[in-house]
Design an enzyme around this catalytic site. Structure first.
Site, mmCIF file in Angstrom:
data_model
loop_
_atom_site.group_PDB
_atom_site.id
_atom_site.type_symbol
_atom_site.label_atom_id
_atom_site.label_comp_id
_atom_site.label_asym_id
_atom_site.label_seq_id
_atom_site.Cartn_x
_atom_site.Cartn_y
_atom_site.Cartn_z
ATOM 1 N N LYS A 54 0.848 -1.346 -0.089
ATOM 2 C CA LYS A 54 -0.022 0.004 -0.148
ATOM 3 C C LYS A 54 0.567 1.332 -0.116
ATOM 4 O O LYS A 54 0.938 2.145 -0.759
ATOM 5 C CB LYS A 54 -0.936 -0.089 1.243
ATOM 6 C CG LYS A 54 -2.008 -1.146 0.990
ATOM 7 C CD LYS A 54 -3.024 -1.372 2.439
ATOM 8 C CE LYS A 54 -3.907 -2.396 2.065
ATOM 9 N NZ LYS A 54 -4.389 -2.879 3.388
ATOM 10 N N GLN A 98 -4.776 -1.792 9.503
ATOM 11 C CA GLN A 98 -4.646 -3.108 8.983
ATOM 12 C C GLN A 98 -5.287 -3.888 9.878
ATOM 13 O O GLN A 98 -4.948 -4.215 11.290
ATOM 14 C CB GLN A 98 -3.220 -3.322 8.624
ATOM 15 C CG GLN A 98 -2.996 -4.684 7.826
ATOM 16 C CD GLN A 98 -3.488 -4.528 6.624
ATOM 17 O OE1 GLN A 98 -3.448 -3.538 5.722
ATOM 18 N NE2 GLN A 98 -4.084 -5.801 6.098
ATOM 19 N N ASP A 121 -10.806 3.049 4.043
ATOM 20 C CA ASP A 121 -11.199 1.587 4.061
ATOM 21 C C ASP A 121 -12.666 1.325 3.833
ATOM 22 O O ASP A 121 -13.248 0.221 3.486
ATOM 23 C CB ASP A 121 -10.777 0.661 5.014
ATOM 24 C CG ASP A 121 -9.747 -0.283 4.949
ATOM 25 O OD1 ASP A 121 -9.464 -0.687 3.611
ATOM 26 O OD2 ASP A 121 -9.091 -0.800 5.878
#
Ligand code: NAP
Length: 295
Positions: A54, A98, A121
């Site tokens: 990422k 994460q 997200d």
């Protein structure tokens, strides 16, 4: 029939080129450089490699990216205070924590602490709710990537029988929801299967579009699909190591047999995975645009 391969790697490359131009335009016009922070707790190797990918992609697109790595013993309170710090940081427009988090930390509590305007997200209940209602929001990255793959491969979803295997909050449920929405890329008739589904083959064999996100390597075989189906394999399963020491990956679909029957299919690796990261970058750009007042 041998299927057309829907390459996530190639599609992601095209979208990333578009994003690179858009990031540069935003920066030139407004002085705002989109900023992303990724927060990793613990040393899970898969999570480490996702976070590294990422950050690398963000850099390549001109997005400012910061990585916070915390040890597995980090308390929930500490993590919440780090999230709060980035909520208030004007250089950061997107915050990604994460998952999975260590067991002593409540995922939901942390996800709900992220400013919904920085929730790139798309997991904050406000964004989930807006998505359900078909309102403007940050779409969750993997389902969004699936939609882009279908759209850019010219797959008609309107009126299609779409069968989704898996009902997780991050893939199955949102992808099913997006496919049934009344707009381009949606308008499908959607069936959602899971471990309590009585006769899964009955459903999978009816699918015009089959989306599989179960986490079971090679679970869908050729005799479970119909001729001409379009298959999107979301599964990423580590099934050993390659000779060069890299993780050997398999999807949830038995690619070798299913590709002989399908009209189109995504490979693993090189299918949905690269799209997920790309959609994260798209959301970060969207967050920065909103911050700059040009969304
Ligand atoms: P998850 O939270 O474990 O959910 C799996 C879902 O599949 C559950 O709803 C489960 O049903 C269902 N399921 C499992 N085995 C089944 C079976 N034999 N028959 C029918 N349904 C079954 O997984 P997830 O987070 O959604 O991830 C799914 C897969 O996608 C994993 O391989 C993951 O690594 C991959 N993934 C890839 C990306 C990407 O970027 N490419 C992103 C996210 C996830 P129940 O609800 O009844 O338990």
């Amino acid at each position: 029939m041998t299927a057309k391969i829907i390459s996530g790697t190639e599609t992601a490359k095209v979208i990333r080129e578009e994003l690179k131009v858009e990031v540069a335009e935003l920066t030139e016009k407004t002085g705002v450089v989109p900023g992303l922070v990724t927060i990793l707790v613990g040393e899970d190797p898969a999570s480490q490699s996702y976070v590294a990918a990422k950050n690398k992609t963000a850099h390549a697109l001109g997005i400012h990216s910061e990585q916070v790595t915390l040890d597995a013993e980090t308390s929930e309170e500490e993590l919440l205070s780090i999230v709060d710090k980035y909520n208030k940081d004007d250089k950061i427009h997107g915050i990604l924590v994460q998952l999975p988090l260590p067991k002593h930390i409540h995922d939901n509590k942390v996800l709900e602490a992220i400013d919904p305007n920085k929730d790139v997200d798309g997991f904050h209940p406000i964004n989930v709710g807006r998505m359900m209602l078909g309102e403007k929001c940050f779409l969750p990255c993997t389902p969004h990537g699936v939609l882009e793959l279908l759209a850019r491969s010219g797959t008609e979803t309107s009126g299609a029988e779409v069968v989704v295997v898996g009902r997780s909050n991050i893939v199955g449920k949102p992808v099913a929801n997006l496919m049934l929405q009344k707009r381009d890329g949606g308008n499908a008739t959607v069936t959602l299967c899971h471990t309590r589904t009585k006769d899964m083959d009955f459903h999978t064999k009816r699918a015009d579009i089959l989306i599989v996100a179960a986490g079971v390597p090679n679970m869908i075989k050729a005799d479970q699909v119909k001729e001409g189906v379009v298959v999107i394999d979301v599964g990423v399963n580590r099934i050993g190591m390659t000779e060069s020491g890299k993780a050997k990956l398999a999807g949830d679909v038995d690619f070798a047999s299913v590709k002989e029957k399908a009209a189109a299919i995504t490979p693993v690796p090189g299918g949905v995975g690269p799209m997920t990261i790309t959609m994260l970058m798209k959301n970060t750009l969207q967050a920065a645009r909103q911050y700059a007042g040009v969304a």
